[in-house]
Motif scaffolding. Structure first.
Motif, short mmCIF file in Angstrom:
data_model
loop_
_atom_site.label_atom_id
_atom_site.label_comp_id
_atom_site.label_asym_id
_atom_site.label_seq_id
_atom_site.Cartn_x
_atom_site.Cartn_y
_atom_site.Cartn_z
N ALA A 181 0.82 -1.21 0.00
CA ALA A 181 0.00 0.00 0.00
C ALA A 181 0.85 1.26 0.00
N VAL A 182 2.13 1.12 0.35
CA VAL A 182 3.03 2.28 0.42
C VAL A 182 4.09 2.23 -0.68
N VAL A 183 4.73 1.06 -0.86
CA VAL A 183 5.79 0.91 -1.86
C VAL A 183 5.55 -0.37 -2.65
N ARG A 184 5.34 -0.21 -3.96
CA ARG A 184 5.11 -1.38 -4.82
C ARG A 184 6.21 -1.56 -5.86
N ASP A 185 6.93 -0.48 -6.17
CA ASP A 185 7.86 -0.52 -7.30
C ASP A 185 9.26 -1.00 -6.93
N ARG A 186 9.55 -1.03 -5.62
CA ARG A 186 10.87 -1.47 -5.15
C ARG A 186 10.70 -2.51 -4.06
N PRO A 187 11.65 -3.46 -3.97
CA PRO A 187 11.56 -4.45 -2.89
C PRO A 187 11.83 -3.80 -1.54
N VAL A 188 11.08 -4.25 -0.52
CA VAL A 188 11.22 -3.76 0.85
C VAL A 188 11.52 -4.95 1.75
N PHE A 189 12.54 -4.79 2.61
CA PHE A 189 12.95 -5.85 3.54
C PHE A 189 13.16 -5.20 4.90
N LEU A 190 12.32 -5.55 5.88
CA LEU A 190 12.36 -4.93 7.20
C LEU A 190 12.50 -6.01 8.27
N ARG A 191 13.60 -5.96 9.04
CA ARG A 191 13.81 -6.90 10.13
C ARG A 191 13.02 -6.48 11.35
N SER A 192 12.54 -7.47 12.11
CA SER A 192 11.86 -7.19 13.37
C SER A 192 12.87 -6.75 14.41
N PHE A 193 12.36 -6.28 15.54
CA PHE A 193 13.22 -5.76 16.61
C PHE A 193 14.20 -6.81 17.13
N ASP A 194 13.84 -8.10 17.05
CA ASP A 194 14.72 -9.15 17.57
C ASP A 194 15.55 -9.81 16.47
N GLY A 195 15.40 -9.34 15.24
CA GLY A 195 16.19 -9.87 14.14
C GLY A 195 15.77 -11.23 13.64
N GLN A 196 14.69 -11.79 14.18
CA GLN A 196 14.32 -13.17 13.85
C GLN A 196 13.23 -13.28 12.79
N THR A 197 12.59 -12.15 12.46
CA THR A 197 11.50 -12.17 11.48
C THR A 197 11.71 -11.03 10.50
N ALA A 198 11.41 -11.28 9.23
CA ALA A 198 11.47 -10.24 8.21
C ALA A 198 10.08 -9.98 7.65
N TRP A 199 9.80 -8.72 7.39
CA TRP A 199 8.53 -8.27 6.79
C TRP A 199 8.89 -7.71 5.43
N VAL A 200 8.33 -8.31 4.37
CA VAL A 200 8.70 -7.93 3.01
C VAL A 200 7.44 -7.66 2.19
N ASN A 201 7.64 -6.91 1.10
CA ASN A 201 6.51 -6.64 0.22
C ASN A 201 6.48 -7.64 -0.93
N SER A 202 5.48 -7.52 -1.78
CA SER A 202 5.31 -8.46 -2.89
C SER A 202 6.48 -8.41 -3.86
N LYS A 203 7.03 -7.21 -4.07
CA LYS A 203 8.15 -7.06 -4.99
C LYS A 203 9.36 -7.85 -4.49
#
Length: 553
Positions: free
Chosen positions: A157-179
């Motif tokens: 809903a915010v970024v569709r044209d570039r890949p997004v990779f966000l680590r959680s606070f504990d480094g054990q989970t990643a939140w990514v977009n469709s790209k």
């Protein structure tokens, strides 16, 4: 620099540092700390008023008047005005380079709520239009509605044209977009043999945009490697952060030849403001010949600022992501008890091989099953190779079965714990995962200490939000009665014990004549104030190698 020249300089430096204090009395100090309340860590002389420093070494520790008399004509004198000074903190395990590389990225740790995170991401994307990837860290699922895991749609809903990779606070989970999922080729229905949990929609089987444990690498490996210049700049930023927290020694996990080369360049550029002791990773695919390579690195890096030390194994993940290997299924995920990254027989054989080569072994084991597997391997190695002063460690421990606590002392295994992960947010997740019958087994540092085990503290950063030792000490002394320890025990676990764990107790970890001049000056006396005030205490001054490397404004 040749191997033999490095060995000569190391031995020369060690010989100079171990000159008896009586041989230093006639020398002039060039830095004096006076009018302080100084905790030395030395049982024979635990408290003092002043410290005299010459070069990188402590000249003398004692009362104000005799120390003042040792000052040279050009000595700098710092009046502590009653403030507490202690040995510089020793973070016995963090991922320095990885944490440093996060610092220039999008930081969501201060954002609570999906709309706040999305707004921050939107602004970041607009401010960095040429970045091929948007990377960041610090988000928490307890800041989302219903404490749900986030999804790719929230990012799309915010970024569709570039890949997004966000680590959680504990480094054990990643939140990514469709790209990001598309670029990495993560299938709609992930294969069962992928290296960790790809969270999927129970109705469609499609990836939701959350990856856990080893599955992070499915996407992370596609992110462009930072240049050497960017790594060096990030490393300098990470070291500045460490200095601001009173950290003067770092045992950093996961090194290899390339990492050692980077650290060596930072040392040549005189950018190291903490002593680095690097543990060398042994991956599950390692061959027996890999141990020879690790031993060669250890022999090649033996300085007082930069050392290569132990062989490091990683057995599992973390409890809150259900990737730690447990003896029984998780209370909130009955279908799993986690997983091991190594086959027990192969791991035990590699530990024995390292032990026979004289290498210290550090094993990352969070769950009680992984901890037992590590203890079993250490015991087997001792039976095969004989007992020696190995000082092997188990790190990142989250749970230990009660029957295994006493084995740490019996096998002379050091317990390396991360109190920073015992904060309210993580503990809520861990207690749900463990269930009420196993809560008392979480972070059992009090039980370990009572059983006579060696206890060392670290941050595990960036697996914890901050590498701040004072925050960790606060959590260690203020937790439930069955877990908490004394302030002095917690400080020792962050100073003297860390030096012992890396075979450096003769040169650092205490404030006494002849030892390295690594000192932290605090805004409050943590031995006298309440635990809540410890959490608000700041580092006012950090001295490394006899030089002031940080002063709070």
């Amino acid at each position: 620099m040749s191997h033999y020249r490095k060995q000569f300089l190391y031995l020369l430096g060690l010989a100079l540092l171990l000159v008896p204090a009586t041989g230093l009395r006639g020398a002039d100090a060039d830095l004096i700390l006076k009018n302080g309340r100084i905790w030395t860590g030395d049982a024979e002389n635990p408290w003092a008023e002043a410290v005299a420093i010459r070069g990188a070494r402590i000249l003398a520790v004692g009362n104000n008047q005799p120390i003042a008399e040792s000052a040279g004509s050009h000595a700098r004198v710092i009046d502590l005005s009653g403030r507490l000074a202690i040995p510089g903190f020793n973070d016995a395990q963090m991922h320095l380079l990885e944490g440093s590389l996060l610092l220039p990225q999008l930081n969501l740790s201060g954002d609570c709520g999906l709309s706040a995170m999305q707004a921050h991401l939107r602004n970041w994307a607009a401010a960095h239009p040429r970045d091929p990837w948007i990377t960041g860290y610090g988000w928490r699922d307890d800041c989302l509605p219903g404490q749900r895991l986030p999804g790719k749609g929230d990012l799309d809903a915010v970024v569709r044209d570039r890949p997004v990779f966000l680590r959680s606070f504990d480094g054990q989970t990643a939140w990514v977009n469709s790209k990001a999922l598309q670029v990495a080729g993560v299938a709609a229905r992930p294969r069962h043999n992928e290296p960790g949990p790809v969270i999927t929609d129970p109705n469609t089987g499609e990836p939701t945009g959350c990856l856990r444990g080893g599955a992070l690498k499915l996407v992370e490996r596609m992110i462009p490697e930072p240049s050497r210049e960017k790594k060096l700049a990030a490393l300098e930023q990470g070291l500045q952060l460490a200095s601001s927290l009173g950290i003067t020694s770092i045992q950093t996990a996961g090194g290899d030849a390339a990492t050692m080369s980077l650290f060596e360049e930072a040392e040549r550029q005189r950018k190291l403001t903490a002593r680095l002791n690097v543990t060398l990773t042994v991956p599950p695919a390692a061959t027996d010949g890999s141990i020879d390579d690790l031993f060669a690195l250890k022999q090649n890096y033996r300085g007082l600022r930069l050392r290569a030390g132990a062989a490091r194994f990683v057995l599992d993940g973390s409890m809150e992501s259900h990737t730690a290997a447990m003896l029984a299924p998780y209370a909130d995920a009955k279908n799993t008890s986690g997983r091991l990254f190594w086959q027990p027989e192969r791991y035990a054989a590699m530990v024995a091989l390292c032990d026979s080569a004289g290498l210290q072994v550090i094993t990352r084991a969070a769950g009680d099953r992984a901890v037992r597997m590590a203890l079993d391997a250490y015991e087997s190695a001792r039976k095969a190779n004989g007992w020696r002063d190995a000082r092997d460690r188990i790190s990142a421990i989250e749970a230990i079965a009660p029957v295994d606590v006493s084995r740490f002392n019996r096998l002379r295994v050091i317990a390396l714990m991360q109190p920073a992960r015992a904060g309210a947010g993580v503990m809520d997740d861990l207690e749900r995962a463990a269930g009420p019958e196993r809560v008392e087994f979480l972070f059992p540092w009090r039980a370990l200490k009572q059983a006579g085990a060696g206890l060392v503290f670290s941050s595990g950063w960036p697996s914890s939000i901050s590498p701040d030792p004072l925050r960790a000490i606060y959590l260690a002394v203020s937790g439930p009665a069955g877990r908490r320890i004394s302030v002095e025990s917690a400080v020792r676990a962050y100073t003297e014990n860390g030096a012992y764990a890396s075979f450096e107790e003769r040169v650092k970890g205490k404030l006494k004549a002849g030892m390295l001049a690594d000192i932290a000056v605090l805004s409050d006396d943590i031995f006298r104030v309440s635990p809540e005030e410890i959490d608000r205490t700041k580092v006012d001054l950090t001295i490394f190698d006899g030089q002031v490397v940080y002063q709070r404004k």
